[in-house]
Design a protein around this motif. Structure first.
Motif, PDB file in Angstrom:
ATOM      1  N   PRO A 103      24.350 -29.568 -45.317  1.00  0.00           N
ATOM      2  CA  PRO A 103      25.268 -28.941 -46.295  1.00  0.00           C
ATOM      3  C   PRO A 103      26.471 -29.816 -46.595  1.00  0.00           C
ATOM      4  O   PRO A 103      27.112 -29.643 -47.632  1.00  0.00           O
ATOM      5  N   GLU A 104      26.793 -30.772 -45.700  1.00  0.00           N
ATOM      6  CA  GLU A 104      27.964 -31.619 -45.938  1.00  0.00           C
ATOM      7  C   GLU A 104      27.819 -32.446 -47.208  1.00  0.00           C
ATOM      8  O   GLU A 104      28.824 -32.782 -47.857  1.00  0.00           O
ATOM      9  N   ALA A 105      26.585 -32.735 -47.569  1.00  0.00           N
ATOM     10  CA  ALA A 105      26.387 -33.523 -48.789  1.00  0.00           C
ATOM     11  C   ALA A 105      26.862 -32.766 -50.024  1.00  0.00           C
ATOM     12  O   ALA A 105      27.202 -33.372 -51.044  1.00  0.00           O
ATOM     13  N   TYR A 106      26.887 -31.426 -49.937  1.00  0.00           N
ATOM     14  CA  TYR A 106      27.312 -30.621 -51.073  1.00  0.00           C
ATOM     15  C   TYR A 106      28.746 -30.106 -50.914  1.00  0.00           C
ATOM     16  O   TYR A 106      29.416 -29.831 -51.914  1.00  0.00           O
ATOM     17  N   THR A 107      29.163 -29.961 -49.664  1.00  0.00           N
ATOM     18  CA  THR A 107      30.471 -29.364 -49.449  1.00  0.00           C
ATOM     19  C   THR A 107      31.609 -30.377 -49.397  1.00  0.00           C
ATOM     20  O   THR A 107      32.722 -30.105 -49.864  1.00  0.00           O
ATOM     21  N   VAL A 108      31.326 -31.586 -48.857  1.00  0.00           N
ATOM     22  CA  VAL A 108      32.393 -32.592 -48.743  1.00  0.00           C
ATOM     23  C   VAL A 108      32.906 -33.026 -50.116  1.00  0.00           C
ATOM     24  O   VAL A 108      34.125 -33.150 -50.318  1.00  0.00           O
TER      25      VAL A 108
ATOM     26  N   LEU B 294      39.173 -26.757 -46.377  1.00  0.00           N
ATOM     27  CA  LEU B 294      38.674 -26.905 -45.012  1.00  0.00           C
ATOM     28  C   LEU B 294      37.521 -25.950 -44.734  1.00  0.00           C
ATOM     29  O   LEU B 294      36.523 -26.343 -44.109  1.00  0.00           O
ATOM     30  N   ALA B 295      37.643 -24.693 -45.168  1.00  0.00           N
ATOM     31  CA  ALA B 295      36.571 -23.718 -44.917  1.00  0.00           C
ATOM     32  C   ALA B 295      35.301 -24.102 -45.655  1.00  0.00           C
ATOM     33  O   ALA B 295      34.192 -23.811 -45.182  1.00  0.00           O
ATOM     34  N   ALA B 296      35.436 -24.722 -46.825  1.00  0.00           N
ATOM     35  CA  ALA B 296      34.251 -25.062 -47.614  1.00  0.00           C
ATOM     36  C   ALA B 296      33.328 -26.013 -46.862  1.00  0.00           C
ATOM     37  O   ALA B 296      32.104 -25.993 -47.069  1.00  0.00           O
TER      38      ALA B 296
END
Length: 815
Positions: A673-678, A708-710
């Protein structure tokens, strides 16, 4: 000219003076101590405390009364033993002589004792004489009249003894015992005489005894006898009235009801005569209440038997209405008060009789909630959850509607007449009486009660008369329309709120009733939506804010229900119906924006939010649709947050968008998910940083928490399900850096979010090892460690509280 010494010399002088003062003070304290010791040695010893006197626990008169009472009891026991045991050892002459001598002596001695002012002794001897007269009566029955019926003889003997004791008490007026005992004994003759003659005879005997007691209570001069007569009148009168009432209610034909009515008429006469003659207002009110109630039962019982089956309650109600009309006759206020109370009690009991019918008509349709749209043709009684009308405890439901309507008319007339009388009194006098003011204030309550009863009468009509299903729906919807119109146009708050409450109750009932068929459901929900929204508009024009707000909220709720029913009728999937429901909160948000700061804007927004929650909940079974619903909800919330007075709704919009993103990622089975959230987190943090530079007072929760929560929260969710160590390590490192950065710059949001994520991540990683360690420990060790931990916490409880307060204060001072 004053010479001031140098500072060093002055300091030396001061120290010398202080030393001299300390020496003098020590000398004086030593002398004071010697003087005190000398005075204590010369002082006389303190006197010994006086010997406590024992107070007597009783008074001489009490001792005398106790001794006399005990002596009288022993003598009475001895006389009874003599009569029952030793009677057979004497001849007939000896028997008569002994009893006559003892009785005459016991009855004559009190005269001599009273002459010598020995009143207590005289009372005791008189009590012995009275007991001996009972033994005389027993002896006469055993010896002279052995074949006489014991019950009838007891009745005659009690009457004779009551008369003799009353005469004895009148002759010796200073004795307090004979007259009350005579009154108690007078309760027995009629009751004993009628004991084997049937219920009617016993009831008549009770009422005749009550009449005798009432006459004594009203005319007796002796206080003790009056009290005993009053108690006897209340006991026998209540017993007799209850028995007569039971006879009237259980009568099976007119003659039997007439016999019971005659007994009730006697009870009525006794009570009304008491109310008319007594000088006490409370007694007069109670007696008038009892008399009026027995009169209603008497007349209602006869009328109920003369009318067809099932008309008993309406017959009693008609008698109560006629009785209520007599209140306007010129009577003393206590009598009118008691009569009115009895009439109102009968009205209340009649309404209680209609309660099963009203409950069935109002709550019966709820059974369709478990099986909606299951039939195309609905019999009238099955629409209310009954197999037949015989399932009701009321044999004729139509009579319940009649009773409700009649009581409604009575309540309306009473309220109007009372208000008119209060107005006339206010015009005639400068200062109206409290009763007039009370009647004027009670008018709105009476009108509200009349409206509620009329509503109950109308909603029971389709059920009671078994009208067709469509007609029943139309009647219920018409009732809702009339009530909402009255609520919007009424100038009285009590009447408006009553109308609104009844309209809401009727709308819920007809909404359930309409679930029998699909067309009925759609038509009814559409009608209810239109009616409530129209009522809200009408009420807002008249500044009836409470009515308008409630009606608007109900209209939005029924609109959401209509959309759900439409989706079900079109055979849409549940998640698609949920998307359709989101139209309602969108329209509600638009209406709220158009209203602005209107008093019922919050109601529209809250109801719209609830409808939005329903729509989102309906899509919970399908993740992609749920993500879409969350995003649409975020759009509605963001549109609401554009208004200056609703900026805080922006937090909800951000949370909904964030949830939509997470759900969408989960539905796509994304493992990174970091690929979409960062990419979303970095711009969000930059925007927050720029805002903090422009406005240093801005909260870190507003600036940094969304960004930060994202990233941290989806990564935490992924780490909790990841079997490898790389993601938890990286996440923990990132969370640690966030927390340290927040601590460095004294920012609350990074510390809380980073610390929480770090703690949960560490706990997840250590959980397997904790489980292994716990499995290897002895069974007794965890409870022991827990006990030690509790002891440590308890011993340092105050310190821990102070530490917690310090942490709270530190966090509170951060931005």
């Amino acid at each position: 000219m004053t010479n001031i010494p140098p500072p060093a010399e002055e300091l030396r002088i001061l120290d010398l003076e202080l030393h001299r003062l300390d020496a003098r003070r020590a000398q004086l304290l030593h002398r004071r101590a010697w003087l005190l010791s000398a005075l204590r040695a010369a002082a006389p010893p303190p006197p010994a405390p006086p010997h406590p006197r024992h107070m007597p626990e009783t008074t001489p008169p009490n001792v005398q009364n106790a001794l006399l009472t005990l002596g009288g009891i022993l003598l009475t026991v001895a006389a009874i033993a003599f009569t029952l045991v030793s009677w057979g050892h004497l001849g007939i002459g000896g028997r008569s002589a002994v009893l006559a001598l003892l009785t005459l002596t016991a009855l004559g001695v009190p005269a001599l004792l009273l002459h010598r002012s020995l009143r207590s002794t005289a009372e005791t001897v008189a009590a012995l004489g009275l007991a001996l007269t009972v033994l005389d009566a027993y002896a006469v029955h055993v010896v002279a009249l052995p074949d006489t019926d014991p019950v009838r003889y007891a009745a005659a003997a009690s009457a004779v003894l009551a008369a003799l004791w009353a005469a004895y008490g009148r002759v010796f007026g200073e004795l307090r015992l004979p007259l009350p005992v005579a009154v108690v004994t007078a309760q027995l003759p009629l009751l004993l005489w009628a004991s084997d003659s049937g219920v009617h005879a016993i009831t008549a005997a009770l009422l005749a005894t009550a009449a005798f007691d009432t006459a004594l209570a009203l005319r007796a001069t002796d206080a003790a006898a009056r009290v005993v007569a009053t108690v006897g009148a209340c006991a026998t009168g209540l017993w007799g009235a209850l028995s007569a009432g039971w006879l009237s209610w259980s009568a099976t034909d007119v003659p039997e009801a007439a016999r019971a009515a005659a007994l009730l008429a006697l009870a009525t006469a006794i009570a009304l005569v008491t109310a008319w003659l007594t000088a006490h207002a409370s007694t007069a009110t109670g007696a008038a209440f009892a008399g009026a109630l027995t009169a209603v039962v008497a007349a209602g019982g006869v009328a109920g038997e003369a009318l067809p089956t099932g008309w008993a309650v309406p017959a009693h109600l008609a008698c109560a209405i006629a009785l209520l009309a007599t209140v306007r006759i010129t009577l003393p206020h206590p009598l009118r008060k008691g009569i009115a109370g009895a009439a109102l009690l009968v009205h209340g009991l009649a309404l209680l009789w209609t309660l099963p019918t009203v409950t069935t008509a109002l709550l019966g349709p709820t059974h369709w909630a478990t099986n909606p749209w299951s039939t195309s043709t609905t019999p009238p009684h099955t629409a209310y959850g009954l197999s037949s009308l015989t399932d009701l405890p009321v044999s004729e439901p139509a009579l319940a509607s009649l009773v409700l309507g009649v009581v409604a008319v009575v309540a309306f007339i009473t309220g109007e007449k009372g208000a008119a009388w209060a107005a006339e009194t206010g015009q005639a006098t400068a200062h109206p009486s409290p009763a007039a003011a009370l009647l004027a204030a009670a008018r709105p309550v009476a009108l509200a009660l009349a409206l509620a009863l009329a509503w109950a009468a109308v909603i029971t009509l389709p059920f009671a008369f078994e009208l067709p299903y469509a007609v029943g729906l139309f009647v219920h919807c018409a009732v809702v329309a009339v009530l909402l119109g009255l609520a919007g146009r009424s100038n009285t708050a009590a009447l408006a709120r009553t109308s609104l409450g009844l309209g809401l109750a009727s709308s819920v009932s007809v909404a359930f009733l309409s679930l029998a068929t699909t067309p009925a459901t759609l038509g009814t929900l559409g009608a209810l939506t239109g009616l409530f929204l129209a009522a809200a508009v009408i009420a807002s024009r008249r500044s009836a804010n409470v009515v308008a707000a409630t009606a608007a909220g109900a209209g939005i709720a029924y609109a959401a229900a209509l959309v759900c029913a439409t989706g079900a009728a079109l055979d849409l999937r549940m998640e698609h119906t949920g998307l359709l429901v989101l139209v309602v909160p969108a329209l509600a948000a638009g209406v709220a924006a158009r209203l602005g700061r209107h008093p019922w804007t919050p109601t529209v927004e809250i109801t719209g939010a609830a409808a939005g929650g329903l729509g989102i909940a309906l899509t919970a079974g399908h993740a992609p649709t749920l993500a879409t619903a969350l995003a649409l909800g975020g759009v509605v919330a963001a549109g609401t947050a554009v208004r200056a007075d609703r900026r805080r709704v922006g937090y909800a919009a951000g949370a909904l968008f964030l949830l939509a993103t997470w759900v969408r990622l989960a539905s796509w089975d994304v493992t990174m998910p970091e690929a979409y959230t960062v990419p979303a987190t970095v711009p969000a943090l930059v925007v927050g940083f720029l805002r903090r530079r422009r406005d240093p007072a801005a909260s870190s929760w507003t600036a940094y928490a969304p960004g930060l929560a994202a990233t941290l929260l989806p990564s935490l969710a992924a780490a909790l399900g990841d079997a490898h160590w790389q993601r938890p390590l990286l996440l923990g490192t990132a969370a640690l850096l966030v927390a340290l950065t927040g601590a460095r710059h004294r920012l609350q949001a990074p510390i809380v979010i980073g610390g929480t994520v770090l703690a949960l991540d560490a706990l997840h990683e250590l959980a397997p090892y904790i489980v292994q360690v716990v499995d290897t420990l002895p069974r007794w060790l965890p409870p022991a460690l827990a006990g030690l931990l509790l002891l440590a916490i308890g011993a340092t409880y105050e310190q821990r509280l102070r530490d917690a307060r310090k942490v709270r204060d530190v966090l509170g001072r951060m931005h």
